[in-house]
Design a protein around this motif. Structure first.
Motif: not given
Length: 165
Positions: A78-91, A65-76
């Motif tokens: 972030w939503l696509a990055d988090v979605e890609r990470a969660l799809e990997s977690a889903a796999f 959750l901290t990494l998601v928050l950091a991505a939200m604050l630093t990356r434009e």
């Protein structure tokens, strides 16, 4: 003696099954929403299961959750990055769900139990030889199956691709 399944376990099992089905749909060319929905359900599954583990394991969820928050604050993106990470977690969740279902079936099979007992009663050298040879044979079967699958995919792909010179 019957063991009661808790409501949280039932919900977690349903989520794991839904994630597995959605990931199969996504990987087999199903609807475009199956991957993102699997990602959301995998996140819900992690949050639900985090309530049932020790605090040291919850630390990993907190780091995520901290990494998601950091991505939200630093990356434009972030939503696509988090979605890609969660799809990997889903796999990964779907993969372990499938392995667990295979293990459950094997655990309840009298034939598998007898084979395991036979193998366990062998001397260590023979047991090692049986496991090594069995693993090699199983690996060969998987490799030949993969070669046949890739060959069929290549033939199908070659028939649909048009080459221009």
């Amino acid at each position: 003696m019957s063991s009661a399944i808790s409501p949280i376990d039932r919900i977690a099992g349903g989520l794991a099954l839904a994630v597995t089905i959605l990931m199969i749909l996504r990987d087999w060319g199903g609807p475009g929403w199956s991957g993102p929905l699997a990602a959301v359900l995998a996140a819900a599954l992690v949050l639900l299961l985090a309530t049932q583990v020790r605090w040291s394991r919850r630390l990993f969820v907190g780091i995520g959750l901290t990494l998601v928050l950091a991505a939200m604050l630093t990356r434009e993106s972030w939503l696509a990055d988090v979605e890609r990470a969660l799809e990997s977690a889903a796999f990964i969740a779907a993969f372990f769900t499938a392995l667990t279902s295979l293990r459950h079936v094997a655990d309840t099979s009298p034939s598998i139990h007898r084979a395991g007992m036979f193998l366990a009663q062998q001397p260590p050298g023979r047991r090692y030889l049986a496991l090594t040879a069995g693993g090699q044979v199983f690996g060969l079967l998987l490799n030949y199956g993969a070669i046949a699958l890739l060959g069929a995919m290549s033939v199908t792909s070659a028939g649909t691709v048009s080459y221009t010179h």
